[in-house]
Design a protein around this motif. Structure first.
Motif, mmCIF file in Angstrom:
data_model
loop_
_atom_site.group_PDB
_atom_site.id
_atom_site.type_symbol
_atom_site.label_atom_id
_atom_site.label_comp_id
_atom_site.label_asym_id
_atom_site.label_seq_id
_atom_site.Cartn_x
_atom_site.Cartn_y
_atom_site.Cartn_z
ATOM 1 N N SER A 115 -86.869 17.056 -51.793
ATOM 2 C CA SER A 115 -86.893 18.509 -51.846
ATOM 3 C C SER A 115 -86.757 18.973 -53.289
ATOM 4 C CB SER A 115 -85.777 19.112 -50.992
ATOM 5 O OG SER A 115 -84.525 18.797 -51.535
ATOM 6 N N GLY A 116 -87.136 20.207 -53.540
ATOM 7 C CA GLY A 116 -87.050 20.733 -54.888
ATOM 8 C C GLY A 116 -87.747 22.067 -54.967
ATOM 9 N N GLN A 117 -87.777 22.609 -56.168
ATOM 10 C CA GLN A 117 -88.431 23.897 -56.362
ATOM 11 C C GLN A 117 -89.237 23.858 -57.651
ATOM 12 O OE1 GLN A 117 -86.418 27.681 -55.482
ATOM 13 N NE2 GLN A 117 -86.779 28.241 -57.601
ATOM 14 N N TYR A 118 -90.494 24.287 -57.535
ATOM 15 C CA TYR A 118 -91.342 24.477 -58.711
ATOM 16 C C TYR A 118 -91.434 25.978 -58.933
ATOM 17 C CZ TYR A 118 -92.967 19.910 -56.990
ATOM 18 O OH TYR A 118 -93.030 18.637 -56.507
ATOM 19 N N ASN A 119 -91.266 26.416 -60.157
ATOM 20 C CA ASN A 119 -91.301 27.850 -60.431
ATOM 21 C C ASN A 119 -92.175 28.115 -61.659
ATOM 22 O OD1 ASN A 119 -90.784 30.582 -60.725
ATOM 23 N ND2 ASN A 119 -88.620 30.379 -60.230
ATOM 24 N N GLY A 120 -93.244 28.898 -61.478
ATOM 25 C CA GLY A 120 -94.080 29.283 -62.594
ATOM 26 C C GLY A 120 -94.966 28.178 -63.125
ATOM 27 N N SER A 121 -95.447 27.299 -62.245
ATOM 28 C CA SER A 121 -96.274 26.179 -62.675
ATOM 29 C C SER A 121 -97.726 26.604 -62.862
ATOM 30 C CB SER A 121 -96.230 25.055 -61.626
ATOM 31 O OG SER A 121 -94.910 24.633 -61.406
ATOM 32 N N ASN A 122 -98.444 25.877 -63.724
ATOM 33 C CA ASN A 122 -99.886 26.000 -63.853
ATOM 34 C C ASN A 122 -100.509 24.728 -63.293
ATOM 35 O OD1 ASN A 122 -100.686 28.522 -65.291
ATOM 36 N ND2 ASN A 122 -99.207 27.754 -66.772
ATOM 37 N N ALA A 123 -101.294 24.854 -62.229
ATOM 38 C CA ALA A 123 -101.909 23.686 -61.597
ATOM 39 C C ALA A 123 -103.370 23.593 -62.017
ATOM 40 C CB ALA A 123 -101.790 23.764 -60.082
ATOM 41 N N ALA B 288 -89.600 21.239 -49.998
ATOM 42 C CA ALA B 288 -89.844 21.771 -51.339
ATOM 43 C C ALA B 288 -90.428 23.174 -51.269
ATOM 44 C CB ALA B 288 -90.786 20.855 -52.118
ATOM 45 N N THR B 289 -90.195 23.954 -52.322
ATOM 46 C CA THR B 289 -90.742 25.298 -52.435
ATOM 47 C C THR B 289 -91.400 25.451 -53.794
ATOM 48 O OG1 THR B 289 -89.006 26.208 -51.016
ATOM 49 C CG2 THR B 289 -90.216 27.770 -52.388
ATOM 50 N N ALA B 290 -92.626 25.947 -53.808
ATOM 51 C CA ALA B 290 -93.327 26.247 -55.057
ATOM 52 C C ALA B 290 -93.478 27.754 -55.169
ATOM 53 C CB ALA B 290 -94.688 25.573 -55.094
ATOM 54 N N ALA C 164 -96.687 19.471 -44.633
ATOM 55 C CA ALA C 164 -95.817 19.866 -43.522
ATOM 56 C C ALA C 164 -94.377 20.009 -44.013
ATOM 57 C CB ALA C 164 -95.889 18.822 -42.410
ATOM 58 N N GLY C 165 -93.775 21.160 -43.714
ATOM 59 C CA GLY C 165 -92.403 21.420 -44.136
ATOM 60 C C GLY C 165 -92.277 21.969 -45.528
ATOM 61 N N GLY C 166 -93.388 22.093 -46.250
ATOM 62 C CA GLY C 166 -93.372 22.676 -47.588
ATOM 63 C C GLY C 166 -93.669 24.160 -47.547
ATOM 64 N N VAL C 167 -93.260 24.871 -48.607
ATOM 65 C CA VAL C 167 -93.463 26.310 -48.687
ATOM 66 C C VAL C 167 -94.007 26.655 -50.070
ATOM 67 C CG1 VAL C 167 -92.344 28.581 -48.648
ATOM 68 C CG2 VAL C 167 -91.583 26.788 -47.072
ATOM 69 N N ALA C 168 -95.036 27.478 -50.104
ATOM 70 C CA ALA C 168 -95.558 28.022 -51.360
ATOM 71 C C ALA C 168 -95.485 29.533 -51.299
ATOM 72 C CB ALA C 168 -96.993 27.567 -51.594
ATOM 73 N N SER C 169 -94.990 30.138 -52.366
ATOM 74 C CA SER C 169 -94.831 31.589 -52.405
ATOM 75 C C SER C 169 -95.447 32.145 -53.682
ATOM 76 C CB SER C 169 -93.341 31.942 -52.354
ATOM 77 O OG SER C 169 -93.139 33.331 -52.451
ATOM 78 N N LYS C 170 -96.203 33.217 -53.550
ATOM 79 C CA LYS C 170 -96.762 33.964 -54.678
ATOM 80 C C LYS C 170 -97.696 33.121 -55.537
ATOM 81 C CE LYS C 170 -92.797 37.091 -54.726
ATOM 82 N NZ LYS C 170 -91.663 37.647 -55.492
ATOM 83 N N GLY D 279 -108.298 25.512 -55.477
ATOM 84 C CA GLY D 279 -107.718 26.369 -54.457
ATOM 85 C C GLY D 279 -106.464 25.790 -53.857
ATOM 86 N N GLN D 280 -106.104 26.343 -52.724
ATOM 87 C CA GLN D 280 -104.863 26.005 -52.019
ATOM 88 C C GLN D 280 -105.199 25.527 -50.615
ATOM 89 O OE1 GLN D 280 -102.424 29.315 -50.393
ATOM 90 N NE2 GLN D 280 -100.761 28.531 -51.668
ATOM 91 N N THR D 281 -104.592 24.425 -50.213
ATOM 92 C CA THR D 281 -104.728 23.938 -48.840
ATOM 93 C C THR D 281 -103.346 23.895 -48.199
ATOM 94 O OG1 THR D 281 -106.697 22.608 -49.322
ATOM 95 C CG2 THR D 281 -105.434 22.014 -47.362
ATOM 96 N N ILE D 282 -103.233 24.529 -47.044
ATOM 97 C CA ILE D 282 -101.967 24.577 -46.307
ATOM 98 C C ILE D 282 -102.125 23.668 -45.086
ATOM 99 C CG2 ILE D 282 -100.268 26.064 -45.192
ATOM 100 C CD1 ILE D 282 -101.940 28.405 -46.643
ATOM 101 N N GLN D 283 -101.444 22.553 -45.108
ATOM 102 C CA GLN D 283 -101.551 21.612 -44.001
ATOM 103 C C GLN D 283 -100.757 22.105 -42.787
ATOM 104 O OE1 GLN D 283 -103.682 19.406 -43.985
ATOM 105 N NE2 GLN D 283 -104.045 18.667 -46.060
ATOM 106 N N ALA D 284 -100.986 21.493 -41.637
ATOM 107 C CA ALA D 284 -100.266 21.849 -40.413
ATOM 108 C C ALA D 284 -98.763 21.805 -40.675
ATOM 109 C CB ALA D 284 -100.637 20.891 -39.289
ATOM 110 N N GLU D 285 -98.066 22.844 -40.258
ATOM 111 C CA GLU D 285 -96.625 23.029 -40.427
ATOM 112 C C GLU D 285 -96.224 23.346 -41.860
ATOM 113 O OE1 GLU D 285 -94.115 20.210 -38.361
ATOM 114 O OE2 GLU D 285 -95.680 19.836 -36.878
ATOM 115 N N GLY D 286 -97.195 23.549 -42.742
ATOM 116 C CA GLY D 286 -96.916 24.095 -44.062
ATOM 117 C C GLY D 286 -97.042 25.605 -44.024
#
Length: 176
Positions: free
Chosen positions: A1-9, A19-21, A36-42, A56-63
């Motif tokens: 688990s962890g948090q990414y904040n303000g990353s450039n991908a 984890a939360t990005a 699955a179980g991950g969260v991306a915000s903003k 782009g962004q891909t949200i897997q099942a349960e993400g």
């Protein structure tokens, strides 16, 4: 688990279980994959690649992704996408995926595939929506368009003056 904040991908960011990005900016051919179980915000997708394939962004099942801004590129939804703002680019809701409170603007497109679900989408200002799955509580404002393809269904559609609505043979609409 962890948090990414303000990353450039510009390569790949993988948001795993627990984890939360937050505030990731996806450029060029960069990708963000929410597992699955991950969260991306903003997240902001600003893919401007001239090489043919955009990022782009891909949200897997349960993400889960919330408050994504899609200026170009794509968002593939197999999990849940909440409050996405599409100002260009494509939101692709696959079977098992769902989108809530999406705003489709300025040449953006929301595609609801068979087995996908979209609720409370607003389409306007040259935005468009195609439904082969299910849609509920859609609002089509001036300049926006909604098409329900063969096998698709929609309920509680509000069509405002200047909005476009297409119902294909074999499609179903209720409470238009």
């Amino acid at each position: 688990s962890g948090q990414y904040n303000g990353s450039n991908a510009m390569g790949g960011q993988f948001v795993s279980t627990g984890a939360t990005a937050i505030r990731t900016v996806i450029k060029d051919q960069g990708i963000q994959e929410v597992l699955a179980g991950g969260v991306a915000s903003k997240t902001i997708v600003e893919s401007q690649s001239e090489l043919g394939s955009k990022g782009g962004q891909t949200i897997q099942a349960e993400g889960i992704a919330s408050a994504t801004t899609l200026n170009s590129g794509y968002q593939n939804v197999y999990g849940k996408a909440n409050e996405t703002y599409i100002n260009g680019g494509l939101q692709n809701i696959a079977s098992g995926g769902s989108a809530l409170l999406t705003a489709v603007m300025s040449n953006g497109h929301q595609l609801v595939q068979q087995g996908g679900f979209a609720e409370q989408t607003t389409v306007e200002n040259t935005g468009s929506m195609t439904v082969s799955g299910m849609a509920s509580a859609t609002v089509v404002l001036a300049g926006g368009s909604m098409a329900i393809a063969n096998g698709g269904s929609a309920a509680q559609i509000v069509l405002s003056r200047g909005g476009n609505f297409i119902l294909a043979s074999g499609a179903y609409a209720n409470n238009l």
